[in-house]
Motif scaffolding. Structure first.
Motif, PDB file in Angstrom:
ATOM      1  N   GLU A 156       1.095  -1.304   0.486  1.00 55.59           N
ATOM      2  CA  GLU A 156      -0.192  -0.500  -0.294  1.00 55.59           C
ATOM      3  C   GLU A 156       1.013   1.312   0.010  1.00 55.59           C
ATOM      4  N   LEU A 157       2.372   1.264   0.089  1.00 51.88           N
ATOM      5  CA  LEU A 157       2.805   2.392   0.066  1.00 51.88           C
ATOM      6  C   LEU A 157       3.390   3.081  -0.878  1.00 51.88           C
ATOM      7  N   LYS A 158       3.065   4.791  -0.824  1.00 52.87           N
ATOM      8  CA  LYS A 158       2.754   5.744  -1.578  1.00 52.87           C
ATOM      9  C   LYS A 158       4.251   5.244  -2.102  1.00 52.87           C
ATOM     10  N   ARG A 159       5.444   5.275  -1.618  1.00 55.45           N
ATOM     11  CA  ARG A 159       6.606   5.805  -2.003  1.00 55.45           C
ATOM     12  C   ARG A 159       7.929   5.306  -0.882  1.00 55.45           C
ATOM     13  N   PRO A 160       8.686   5.678  -1.014  1.00 59.53           N
ATOM     14  CA  PRO A 160       9.876   3.952  -0.617  1.00 59.53           C
ATOM     15  C   PRO A 160      10.120   4.721   0.684  1.00 59.53           C
ATOM     16  N   TYR A 161      10.099   4.274   1.638  1.00 60.67           N
ATOM     17  CA  TYR A 161      11.375   5.233   2.662  1.00 60.67           C
ATOM     18  C   TYR A 161      12.960   4.105   3.409  1.00 60.67           C
ATOM     19  N   ASP A 162      13.761   5.060   3.514  1.00 64.68           N
ATOM     20  CA  ASP A 162      14.860   4.771   4.158  1.00 64.68           C
ATOM     21  C   ASP A 162      14.910   3.512   5.186  1.00 64.68           C
ATOM     22  N   HIS A 163      13.843   4.489   5.778  1.00 63.31           N
ATOM     23  CA  HIS A 163      14.161   3.731   7.290  1.00 63.31           C
ATOM     24  C   HIS A 163      12.578   3.047   7.425  1.00 63.31           C
ATOM     25  N   LEU A 164      11.923   2.335   8.746  1.00 64.46           N
ATOM     26  CA  LEU A 164      10.738   1.757   8.948  1.00 64.46           C
ATOM     27  C   LEU A 164      11.304   1.178  10.619  1.00 64.46           C
ATOM     28  N   PHE A 165       9.630   1.629  11.315  1.00 66.63           N
ATOM     29  CA  PHE A 165      10.074   1.405  12.812  1.00 66.63           C
ATOM     30  C   PHE A 165       8.386   0.799  12.886  1.00 66.63           C
ATOM     31  N   CYS A 166       8.639   0.044  13.882  1.00 61.60           N
ATOM     32  CA  CYS A 166       7.476  -0.846  13.939  1.00 61.60           C
ATOM     33  C   CYS A 166       7.541  -1.615  15.062  1.00 61.60           C
ATOM     34  N   ALA A 167       6.712  -1.967  16.485  1.00 65.68           N
ATOM     35  CA  ALA A 167       6.998  -2.621  18.043  1.00 65.68           C
ATOM     36  C   ALA A 167       6.391  -4.190  17.544  1.00 65.68           C
ATOM     37  N   CYS A 192      12.734  -3.379  14.862  1.00 72.20           N
ATOM     38  CA  CYS A 192      12.009  -4.263  15.292  1.00 72.20           C
ATOM     39  C   CYS A 192      12.051  -3.225  16.858  1.00 72.20           C
ATOM     40  N   ILE A 193      11.099  -2.825  17.553  1.00 77.77           N
ATOM     41  CA  ILE A 193      11.244  -2.290  18.740  1.00 77.77           C
ATOM     42  C   ILE A 193      10.595  -3.596  19.193  1.00 77.77           C
ATOM     43  N   PRO A 194      11.043  -4.260  20.144  1.00 82.59           N
ATOM     44  CA  PRO A 194      10.380  -5.571  21.589  1.00 82.59           C
ATOM     45  C   PRO A 194       9.890  -4.756  22.337  1.00 82.59           C
ATOM     46  N   VAL A 195       8.559  -4.911  22.818  1.00 81.65           N
ATOM     47  CA  VAL A 195       8.040  -4.128  23.324  1.00 81.65           C
ATOM     48  C   VAL A 195       8.676  -4.981  25.453  1.00 81.65           C
ATOM     49  N   LEU A 196       8.903  -6.256  25.379  1.00 83.85           N
ATOM     50  CA  LEU A 196       8.592  -7.199  25.743  1.00 83.85           C
ATOM     51  C   LEU A 196      10.429  -7.115  26.658  1.00 83.85           C
TER      52      LEU A 196
END
Ligand SMILES: *Cc1c(COP(=O)(O)O)cnc(C)c1O
Length: 305
Positions: A156-167, A192-196
């Motif tokens: 679905e992304l409309k443009r490229p990104y250098d970095h992506l963040f997700c919990a 990746c940001i682990p929440v544990l």
């Protein structure tokens, strides 16, 4: 109209810190998909629901804790798509805000002691092995269908990104994002940001979805003491972010992810000119599980300014 159509825009948002460092930050608003079938929980349920419908099954059976965003999403999705829902809830009978809503959406709740809860297959078989219309959905909606549903975010992304963040809780959503990037031949570096706490085992679970371990960054030092643990600093940050953007974060997942993003930008982790996409995985009811702490933290920060 396709009943699985969604709205999840990609929005740039601003902060003096980003201007200062010459970095552009965008947010994929999966929190806007639905108020209750929120964010990644919708992504993870979608293929399960489609499969249930194709196989003529009409009963979603799943598992979760008393503040589980997944239970709420399942309860609401079942109601919306004309299915029944039952949840095995970990622990004794309590009325969290989430469980109240689950009941209103028509979910049957079966409170299960912590020992029995560990063996989910057995719980399911004991009660539903004779019911061919019941479908087993793992805690948090983990599994291959769920991972694949999350990979769709990339398409679905409309443009490229250098970095992506997700919990990450189970890491399923994150694995899906990495998979989506690979499938699309994009070179966005995923964080990746682990929440544990002690989440190193998650790397294996993420890597298990791939033939060879993909490359990504794993930031272990933003769990704030562990799952559903928090600090005044984190709650004040959520207060700051939300008051400047009009976008809510939850303290269990997206708050930690966004805190990490700000912290790494502050520490010059990204070169000037970088574009970063953060995934808003939704799940805002986590806020209501911490009402007292939030009130205390934000009263404190008002006094300080
Ligand atoms: C459940 C949840 C996650 C964790 O997703 P995983 O696929 O289990 O890693 C992240 N963010 C929010 C808001 C959630 O509700």
């Amino acid at each position: 109209m396709n009943e699985f159509q969604i709205y999840s825009p990609e929005e740039q948002f601003h902060d003096p810190l980003f201007t200062d460092k010459g970095i552009r930050v965008f947010l994929k608003r999966d929190d806007m998909i639905h108020p209750f079938i929120s964010g990644n929980k919708w992504r993870k349920l979608k293929l399960n629901i489609q499969e249930a419908k194709n196989k003529n099954q009409d009963h979603l059976v799943t598992f979760g804790g008393v503040w589980s965003n997944h239970l709420l999403a399942t309860a609401c999705a079942a109601a919306k798509y004309g299915l029944k829902s039952t949840a095995f809830v970990r622990g004794e009978d309590v009325n969290s805000d989430v469980l109240v809503l689950c009941r209103v959406f028509g979910m049957e709740l079966i409170f299960t002691d912590r020992t029995a809860y560990r063996d989910k297959k057995t719980l399911f078989d004991e009660k539903f092995s004779q019911d061919p219309k019941a479908i087993f959905i793992d805690e948090g909606g983990a599994g291959y269908h769920a991972m694949q549903g999350c990979a769709d975010i990339v398409a679905e992304l409309k443009r490229p990104y250098d970095h992506l963040f997700c919990a990450a809780g189970t890491g399923t959503t994150f694995a899906g994002l990495v998979k989506g990037m690979q499938d699309a031949h994009l070179y966005t570096h995923c964080h990746c940001i682990p929440v544990l706490k002690g989440a190193d085992f998650l790397k294996e679970e993420i890597n298990a979805y791939f033939d060879s371990p993909p490359s990504y960054s794993f930031h272990n030092d933003y769990n704030f003491g562990g799952y559903a643990r928090t600090t005044t600093e984190l709650l004040e940050f959520i207060g700051y972010f939300t008051s400047k953007t009009g976008i809510l974060l939850d303290p269990v997942y997206t708050g930690k992810m966004m805190f990490a993003l700000y912290d790494l930008i502050r520490k010059d982790h990204f070169p000037k000119g970088s574009t970063i996409l953060a995934i808003h995985t939704g799940g805002l009811f986590g806020l209501l599980g911490m009402k007292e702490q939030i009130a205390d933290a934000l009263k404190g920060s008002q006094r300080a300014t």
